[in-house]
Design a protein around this motif. Structure first.
Motif, PDB file in Angstrom:
ATOM      1  N   ALA A  90       0.837  -1.210   0.000  1.00 46.22           N
ATOM      2  CA  ALA A  90       0.000   0.000   0.000  1.00 46.22           C
ATOM      3  C   ALA A  90       0.866   1.251   0.000  1.00 46.22           C
ATOM      4  O   ALA A  90       0.586   2.220  -0.718  1.00 46.22           O
ATOM      5  CB  ALA A  90      -0.930  -0.007   1.212  1.00 46.22           C
ATOM      6  N   VAL A  91       1.944   1.216   0.786  1.00 45.54           N
ATOM      7  CA  VAL A  91       2.845   2.371   0.833  1.00 45.54           C
ATOM      8  C   VAL A  91       3.520   2.554  -0.529  1.00 45.54           C
ATOM      9  O   VAL A  91       3.579   3.668  -1.061  1.00 45.54           O
ATOM     10  CB  VAL A  91       3.888   2.209   1.971  1.00 45.54           C
ATOM     11  N   THR A  92       4.002   1.452  -1.080  1.00 44.76           N
ATOM     12  CA  THR A  92       4.716   1.523  -2.367  1.00 44.76           C
ATOM     13  C   THR A  92       3.856   2.187  -3.443  1.00 44.76           C
ATOM     14  O   THR A  92       4.373   2.953  -4.271  1.00 44.76           O
ATOM     15  CB  THR A  92       5.114   0.102  -2.835  1.00 44.76           C
ATOM     16  N   HIS A  93       2.548   1.907  -3.406  1.00 45.31           N
ATOM     17  CA  HIS A  93       1.666   2.411  -4.460  1.00 45.31           C
ATOM     18  C   HIS A  93       0.859   3.630  -4.042  1.00 45.31           C
ATOM     19  O   HIS A  93      -0.014   4.079  -4.782  1.00 45.31           O
ATOM     20  CB  HIS A  93       0.742   1.291  -4.927  1.00 45.31           C
ATOM     21  N   CYS A  94       1.160   4.169  -2.852  1.00 47.69           N
ATOM     22  CA  CYS A  94       0.347   5.273  -2.324  1.00 47.69           C
ATOM     23  C   CYS A  94       0.464   6.529  -3.213  1.00 47.69           C
ATOM     24  O   CYS A  94       1.558   6.936  -3.598  1.00 47.69           O
ATOM     25  CB  CYS A  94       0.807   5.607  -0.904  1.00 47.69           C
ATOM     26  N   GLN A 105      11.165   6.886  -4.942  1.00 43.33           N
ATOM     27  CA  GLN A 105      10.503   5.697  -4.404  1.00 43.33           C
ATOM     28  C   GLN A 105      10.048   6.007  -2.992  1.00 43.33           C
ATOM     29  O   GLN A 105      10.475   6.999  -2.396  1.00 43.33           O
ATOM     30  CB  GLN A 105      11.447   4.499  -4.402  1.00 43.33           C
ATOM     31  N   THR A 106       9.183   5.161  -2.471  1.00 36.53           N
ATOM     32  CA  THR A 106       8.746   5.319  -1.087  1.00 36.53           C
ATOM     33  C   THR A 106       9.824   4.761  -0.152  1.00 36.53           C
ATOM     34  O   THR A 106      10.643   3.940  -0.557  1.00 36.53           O
ATOM     35  CB  THR A 106       7.424   4.572  -0.839  1.00 36.53           C
ATOM     36  N   VAL A 107       9.807   5.236   1.076  1.00 38.10           N
ATOM     37  CA  VAL A 107      10.759   4.756   2.093  1.00 38.10           C
ATOM     38  C   VAL A 107       9.923   4.206   3.235  1.00 38.10           C
ATOM     39  O   VAL A 107       9.446   4.940   4.104  1.00 38.10           O
ATOM     40  CB  VAL A 107      11.685   5.901   2.546  1.00 38.10           C
ATOM     41  N   PHE A 108       9.709   2.896   3.228  1.00 37.74           N
ATOM     42  CA  PHE A 108       8.752   2.249   4.114  1.00 37.74           C
ATOM     43  C   PHE A 108       9.203   2.237   5.564  1.00 37.74           C
ATOM     44  O   PHE A 108       8.449   2.566   6.481  1.00 37.74           O
ATOM     45  CB  PHE A 108       8.528   0.818   3.612  1.00 37.74           C
ATOM     46  N   GLY A 109      10.426   1.829   5.764  1.00 39.79           N
ATOM     47  CA  GLY A 109      10.946   1.601   7.122  1.00 39.79           C
ATOM     48  C   GLY A 109      11.879   0.415   7.022  1.00 39.79           C
ATOM     49  O   GLY A 109      11.842  -0.331   6.046  1.00 39.79           O
ATOM     50  N   VAL A 110      12.728   0.256   8.025  1.00 40.61           N
ATOM     51  CA  VAL A 110      13.712  -0.818   7.945  1.00 40.61           C
ATOM     52  C   VAL A 110      14.007  -1.347   9.346  1.00 40.61           C
ATOM     53  O   VAL A 110      13.904  -0.614  10.324  1.00 40.61           O
ATOM     54  CB  VAL A 110      15.019  -0.320   7.278  1.00 40.61           C
ATOM     55  N   GLU A 128      17.868   8.916   1.135  1.00 40.26           N
ATOM     56  CA  GLU A 128      16.853   7.911   1.472  1.00 40.26           C
ATOM     57  C   GLU A 128      15.906   7.701   0.292  1.00 40.26           C
ATOM     58  O   GLU A 128      15.499   6.573  -0.009  1.00 40.26           O
ATOM     59  CB  GLU A 128      16.070   8.361   2.706  1.00 40.26           C
ATOM     60  N   ASP A 129      15.561   8.783  -0.381  1.00 42.16           N
ATOM     61  CA  ASP A 129      14.685   8.718  -1.563  1.00 42.16           C
ATOM     62  C   ASP A 129      15.340   7.873  -2.655  1.00 42.16           C
ATOM     63  O   ASP A 129      14.699   7.114  -3.365  1.00 42.16           O
ATOM     64  CB  ASP A 129      14.444  10.146  -2.060  1.00 42.16           C
ATOM     65  N   ARG A 130      16.659   7.991  -2.766  1.00 41.38           N
ATOM     66  CA  ARG A 130      17.408   7.237  -3.775  1.00 41.38           C
ATOM     67  C   ARG A 130      17.527   5.767  -3.387  1.00 41.38           C
ATOM     68  O   ARG A 130      17.374   4.888  -4.218  1.00 41.38           O
ATOM     69  CB  ARG A 130      18.807   7.845  -3.901  1.00 41.38           C
ATOM     70  N   GLN A 131      17.776   5.525  -2.111  1.00 43.43           N
ATOM     71  CA  GLN A 131      18.070   4.146  -1.680  1.00 43.43           C
ATOM     72  C   GLN A 131      16.859   3.394  -1.143  1.00 43.43           C
ATOM     73  O   GLN A 131      16.910   2.167  -0.964  1.00 43.43           O
ATOM     74  CB  GLN A 131      19.172   4.162  -0.612  1.00 43.43           C
ATOM     75  N   GLY A 132      15.787   4.113  -0.830  1.00 40.38           N
ATOM     76  CA  GLY A 132      14.582   3.467  -0.329  1.00 40.38           C
ATOM     77  C   GLY A 132      14.670   2.991   1.097  1.00 40.38           C
ATOM     78  O   GLY A 132      13.891   2.128   1.528  1.00 40.38           O
ATOM     79  N   GLU A 133      15.623   3.565   1.857  1.00 37.01           N
ATOM     80  CA  GLU A 133      15.803   3.153   3.253  1.00 37.01           C
ATOM     81  C   GLU A 133      15.982   4.397   4.118  1.00 37.01           C
ATOM     82  O   GLU A 133      16.705   5.320   3.728  1.00 37.01           O
ATOM     83  CB  GLU A 133      17.038   2.242   3.358  1.00 37.01           C
ATOM     84  N   PRO A 134      15.354   4.418   5.311  1.00 34.86           N
ATOM     85  CA  PRO A 134      15.498   5.599   6.163  1.00 34.86           C
ATOM     86  C   PRO A 134      16.891   5.741   6.766  1.00 34.86           C
ATOM     87  O   PRO A 134      17.571   4.734   7.002  1.00 34.86           O
ATOM     88  CB  PRO A 134      14.458   5.385   7.280  1.00 34.86           C
ATOM     89  N   PHE A 135      17.270   6.947   6.981  1.00 30.18           N
ATOM     90  CA  PHE A 135      18.517   7.271   7.684  1.00 30.18           C
ATOM     91  C   PHE A 135      19.737   6.525   7.119  1.00 30.18           C
ATOM     92  O   PHE A 135      20.360   5.712   7.802  1.00 30.18           O
ATOM     93  CB  PHE A 135      18.373   6.998   9.195  1.00 30.18           C
ATOM     94  N   VAL A 136      20.028   6.815   5.879  1.00 29.13           N
ATOM     95  CA  VAL A 136      21.224   6.214   5.269  1.00 29.13           C
ATOM     96  C   VAL A 136      22.303   7.255   4.960  1.00 29.13           C
ATOM     97  O   VAL A 136      23.393   6.905   4.541  1.00 29.13           O
ATOM     98  CB  VAL A 136      20.879   5.437   3.966  1.00 29.13           C
ATOM     99  N   GLY A 137      22.000   8.525   5.177  1.00 28.19           N
ATOM    100  CA  GLY A 137      22.983   9.576   4.919  1.00 28.19           C
ATOM    101  C   GLY A 137      23.850   9.836   6.146  1.00 28.19           C
ATOM    102  O   GLY A 137      23.994   8.986   7.018  1.00 28.19           O
ATOM    103  N   ARG A 138      24.396  11.024   6.196  1.00 25.86           N
ATOM    104  CA  ARG A 138      25.298  11.378   7.321  1.00 25.86           C
ATOM    105  C   ARG A 138      24.565  11.334   8.659  1.00 25.86           C
ATOM    106  O   ARG A 138      25.099  10.878   9.664  1.00 25.86           O
ATOM    107  CB  ARG A 138      25.858  12.789   7.106  1.00 25.86           C
TER     108      ARG A 138
END
Ligand code: URA
Length: 266
Positions: A90-94, A105-110, A128-138
């Protein structure tokens, strides 16, 4: 005041150099604290940043609820009974708010869907928008170090955001976007049933607690998430700490406070 080993470790991981540590070795090992499982961000800096509890019951979705899915996405009643797979789908297609137009892309949670600790941030940034995962930057790297300092591996906790899509130019989330996204996070919390929620940053704290009280007044206190018994503790956003390193000491107090709240949970 003498620093204990875990405090020294925290300061080291956070890039703070107290006088006690001058000339100290720089190799880092996780502190032996809280082994079981034990704020504020500028828009620009946001860029610089699954098996559930056996006690969690999920239900098969009645066709009437499935049918309440609109062209843009499912109703919050439908989301409230979803298991992980339909929820993620649902999140992916929201398309319930305008952010779907600008996201990569959506970033669901990890993380661990049986986590005892849940961390909630604001919204995905560019990384995060690029990788699809929260908190992946600095900021994500600093968040990992903050968790590590209290004996938690990133993989052992569950990390999500108030928003599942990146706001353009990392602007603050709009209230309608938060409202549209709320059911998703609420369901994630219900499925995970964490023992504690750590809200990082003003935006997360304000939206989770439905308040506009300053973060300074919200920290070092125990709240409860929505209509649950889940304790919620607030601290500074790691991106804010990157900008204001002096505040890292306060964040350490908050983490210690959160550990003490966690330890009181059954
Ligand atoms: N900041 C947030 O609040 N969330 C992220 O996922 C990344 C940066």
């Amino acid at each position: 005041m003498a620093l204990n080993e875990s405090h020294k470790q925290y300061l080291h991981l956070m890039g703070v150099q107290p006088w006690e540590l001058r000339n100290a070795r720089s190799d880092a090992h996780p502190p032996a604290v809280a082994q079981a499982q034990p704020g504020e961000q500028s828009a620009e800096e946001r860029t610089a940043a699954e098996a559930h509890h056996s006690s969690v019951e999920t239900v098969s979705i009645p066709s009437a609820v499935v049918n309440s899915t609109s062209a843009q996405g499912p109703s919050s009643d439908a989301v409230a009974v979803m298991d992980w797979e339909p929820l993620q789908d649902a999140v992916t297609h929201c398309r319930q708010c305008e952010l779907h137009q600008s996201r990569t892309q959506t970033v669901f949670g990890v993380g661990n869907r049986q986590a005892q600790w849940m961390v909630v941030g604001e919204a995905p940034g560019a990384d995060e928008d690029r990788q699809g995962e929260p908190f992946v930057g600095r900021a994500g790297q600093l968040l990992n170090n903050m968790l590590y300092a209290i004996g938690l591996q990133r993989e052992s906790v569950y990390i999500a955001n108030i928003l599942k899509c990146r706001p353009p130019n990392n602007r603050d989330p709009k209230s309608d976007e938060v409202a549209q996204c709320e059911a998703y996070l609420k369901r994630q919390v219900a499925l995970i049933q964490p023992k504690i929620i750590l809200a990082v940053g003003r935006i997360a704290a304000h939206n989770l607690l439905k308040t506009d009280t300053s973060l300074a007044k919200l920290r070092q206190k125990t709240f409860h998430y929505a209509d649950t018994e889940t304790p919620l503790v607030v601290t500074y956003h790691p991106a804010y700490l990157l900008r204001s390193p002096r505040e890292k000491r306060k964040a350490w107090q908050d983490l210690q406070y959160a550990v003490s709240v966690f330890k009181k949970q059954k």
